[in-house]
Design an enzyme around this catalytic site. Structure first.
Site, PDB file in Angstrom:
ATOM      1  N   ASN A   9      16.770 -21.263 -11.225  1.00 35.89           N
ATOM      2  CA  ASN A   9      17.503 -21.067  -9.796  1.00 35.89           C
ATOM      3  C   ASN A   9      17.056 -22.301  -9.033  1.00 35.89           C
ATOM      4  O   ASN A   9      16.030 -22.354  -8.273  1.00 35.89           O
ATOM      5  CB  ASN A   9      17.065 -19.824  -9.044  1.00 35.89           C
ATOM      6  CG  ASN A   9      18.156 -19.666  -7.952  1.00 35.89           C
ATOM      7  OD1 ASN A   9      18.604 -20.412  -7.202  1.00 35.89           O
ATOM      8  ND2 ASN A   9      17.731 -18.248  -7.224  1.00 35.89           N
ATOM      9  N   ARG A  90      21.525 -19.775 -12.133  1.00 35.87           N
ATOM     10  CA  ARG A  90      22.333 -19.298 -11.168  1.00 35.87           C
ATOM     11  C   ARG A  90      23.253 -20.382 -10.517  1.00 35.87           C
ATOM     12  O   ARG A  90      22.552 -21.304 -10.024  1.00 35.87           O
ATOM     13  CB  ARG A  90      21.347 -18.547 -10.081  1.00 35.87           C
ATOM     14  CG  ARG A  90      21.976 -18.064  -8.999  1.00 35.87           C
ATOM     15  CD  ARG A  90      21.161 -17.663  -7.937  1.00 35.87           C
ATOM     16  NE  ARG A  90      21.805 -16.934  -6.690  1.00 35.87           N
ATOM     17  CZ  ARG A  90      21.531 -17.129  -5.499  1.00 35.87           C
ATOM     18  NH1 ARG A  90      20.626 -18.041  -5.073  1.00 35.87           N
ATOM     19  NH2 ARG A  90      22.216 -16.557  -4.332  1.00 35.87           N
ATOM     20  N   HIS A 179      26.217 -12.846  -4.192  1.00 32.18           N
ATOM     21  CA  HIS A 179      24.671 -11.869  -4.789  1.00 32.18           C
ATOM     22  C   HIS A 179      25.279 -11.015  -5.790  1.00 32.18           C
ATOM     23  O   HIS A 179      24.847  -9.818  -5.953  1.00 32.18           O
ATOM     24  CB  HIS A 179      24.224 -11.078  -3.446  1.00 32.18           C
ATOM     25  CG  HIS A 179      23.378 -11.912  -2.576  1.00 32.18           C
ATOM     26  ND1 HIS A 179      23.599 -11.530  -1.357  1.00 32.18           N
ATOM     27  CD2 HIS A 179      22.779 -12.964  -2.688  1.00 32.18           C
ATOM     28  CE1 HIS A 179      22.742 -12.448  -0.383  1.00 32.18           C
ATOM     29  NE2 HIS A 179      22.195 -13.307  -1.419  1.00 32.18           N
ATOM     30  N   ARG A 240      21.008 -17.079   8.872  1.00 32.76           N
ATOM     31  CA  ARG A 240      22.467 -17.175   8.983  1.00 32.76           C
ATOM     32  C   ARG A 240      23.053 -15.904  10.067  1.00 32.76           C
ATOM     33  O   ARG A 240      22.291 -14.842  10.047  1.00 32.76           O
ATOM     34  CB  ARG A 240      22.755 -16.936   7.643  1.00 32.76           C
ATOM     35  CG  ARG A 240      22.793 -18.164   7.145  1.00 32.76           C
ATOM     36  CD  ARG A 240      23.649 -17.981   5.452  1.00 32.76           C
ATOM     37  NE  ARG A 240      22.410 -17.837   4.561  1.00 32.76           N
ATOM     38  CZ  ARG A 240      22.571 -17.404   3.185  1.00 32.76           C
ATOM     39  NH1 ARG A 240      23.800 -17.215   2.709  1.00 32.76           N
ATOM     40  NH2 ARG A 240      21.458 -17.254   2.532  1.00 32.76           N
ATOM     41  N   GLU A 383      17.673 -10.496 -10.772  1.00 37.40           N
ATOM     42  CA  GLU A 383      18.852 -11.183 -11.034  1.00 37.40           C
ATOM     43  C   GLU A 383      18.403 -12.193 -12.238  1.00 37.40           C
ATOM     44  O   GLU A 383      19.295 -12.765 -13.133  1.00 37.40           O
ATOM     45  CB  GLU A 383      19.331 -12.118  -9.968  1.00 37.40           C
ATOM     46  CG  GLU A 383      19.498 -11.514  -8.798  1.00 37.40           C
ATOM     47  CD  GLU A 383      19.755 -12.227  -7.427  1.00 37.40           C
ATOM     48  OE1 GLU A 383      20.841 -12.581  -7.246  1.00 37.40           O
ATOM     49  OE2 GLU A 383      18.589 -12.360  -6.866  1.00 37.40           O
TER      50      GLU A 383
END
Length: 398
Positions: A9, A90, A179, A240, A383
């Site tokens: 990732n 990813r 996600h 964010r 993940e």
């Protein structure tokens, strides 16, 4: 280990990785390399309960991969390309082009780079990581797994923005969601933990980490999610903003003295918890709140209020839910945040048991009282395992 998959990732200045035994569903080794291209970098590698580290200059992702390989050697388990089933990556944004995992070739890599306009903070780094892994592990299948894939099932009413349809089509403006790998994995783990079929459950999943998103999943199929064209929309996050009135953005551009780049930096890097309190980590935020910092307390209130709004909206979308699940760094490890989010939702059938909520565990668990109309659960996400499984399955089918 019959099916070893290396999962990578890549971020703009970081690289996380895991060597996953797909057959056992476990991480054999893992690591994190930070501050790539930023002077003194730091790498941490874990294997068989032992940890080794590196501090020094890591100029780019190619150098990061060399450091990773050396750390495998230092830990006593060299990483040999010939032994790898695949390298899984990813990739944040697949746009309308990519859904299922895909074997990477030059064309796919070019398309991932072209989608950078939709995910400028993520796709360029993802593409760079893939490119360097292709060079470092020649002949090993490279598989891209897209964060947006799970949300390709959204109905048109959920993914369509109410702007001019021709402009939207030309610029690929729609809700994509992110996600997705986590939301899909967690929703399936909920079913496993309950001994149910995922098709029997209506679920709300809250992925609460530095990035945060919510999803509504009907019978195993995603029907709504909080992130949109980009990972900026929706919940309040570490840096964010989440939802902001578009008129406020026009105001900042028109009279606030900001240009497009400054506005992008404001919304993605200087907003959220950081913008409200000066810190982006919940541990630091808790310390400020304990010290009586009013801005930090307001930041937490705003964060939890936004999550509650989405829970209510998704209960309406689903017509009620069987399970509400917390996952990711904050969702799994911040019982006080979970309690504040759920507070006041008893009339909707949602509550938590304080003793169960306080338990620390790496296992899926129910934290609602017995007999609750809506089960509330904490389910750790993985993940990397989901990406490894997807990569191995694609290679086996090729």
């Amino acid at each position: 280990m019959k099916t070893p998959v290396l999962v990578i990732n890549s971020g703009s200045s970081s690289m996380k990785y895991q060597l996953v035994d797909v057959d056992e569903g476990t991480a054999v080794a893992s690591g994190l390399i930070e501050r790539i291209g930023q002077g003194t970098a730091h790498a941490r590698h874990q294997f068989a309960g032992n940890e080794c580290e590196f501090d020094g200059e890591i100029a780019d992702h190619a150098a990061a991969l060399r450091v990773m390989q050396q750390l495998f050697v230092d830990s006593g388990r060299p990483l040999r390309a010939a032994a790898l089933t695949a390298v899984g990556h990813r990739v944040v944004h697949g746009g309308s082009l990519f859904g299922d995992p895909v074997l990477v070739d030059d064309y796919v890599l070019e398309q991932i780079r072209d989608l950078s306009s939709l995910a400028p903070l993520h796709n360029p780094a993802n593409a760079t990581g893939i490119e360097q892994a292709m060079a470092a592990f020649p002949g090993v299948p490279q598989v891209a797994v897209f964060d947006t894939a799970f949300f390709r099932t959204l109905p048109a009413a959920a993914y369509t923005y109410a702007i001019d349809r021709e402009v939207a089509a030309q610029q690929q403006v729609r809700r994509y969601g992110f996600h997705g790998t986590s939301h899909q994995y967690v929703s399936r783990q909920v079913a496993v933990a309950l001994g149910r079929e995922v098709e029997d459950l209506d679920q709300i999943v809250l992925h609460l980490g530095n990035g945060a998103s919510a999803s509504a999943i009907r019978k195993g199929v995603a029907v709504e999610t909080s992130m949109g064209l980009t990972p900026l929309e929706g919940l309040v996050m570490g840096t964010r903003s989440g939802d902001v009135d578009p008129g406020a953005l026009l105001h900042l551009l028109g009279t606030g003295g900001l240009d497009v780049d400054a506005l992008d930096t404001l919304l993605n890097r200087k907003s959220g918890l950081l913008g409200l309190s000066g810190v982006s980590d919940f541990r630091d935020l808790a310390g400020l709140i304990d010290a009586g910092d009013a801005d930090a307390a307001l930041a937490l209130d705003v964060y939890c209020h936004r999550v509650r709004k989405y829970i209510g909206a998704y209960l309406a979308v689903l017509g009620g839910a069987d399970v509400l699940t917390f996952t990711a760094g904050v969702g799994e490890n911040a019982p006080a945040v979970r309690a504040q989010i759920v507070s006041g939702l008893q009339r909707l059938g949602i509550s938590i048991d304080p003793a169960r909520n306080a338990v620390r565990s790496s296992e899926p668990r129910i934290i609602s009282p017995d007999g609750s109309p809506v089960l509330v659960m904490v389910v750790p996400t993985n993940e990397e395992l989901a990406i490894a499984r997807a990569a191995a399955a694609l290679v086996a089918a090729a």
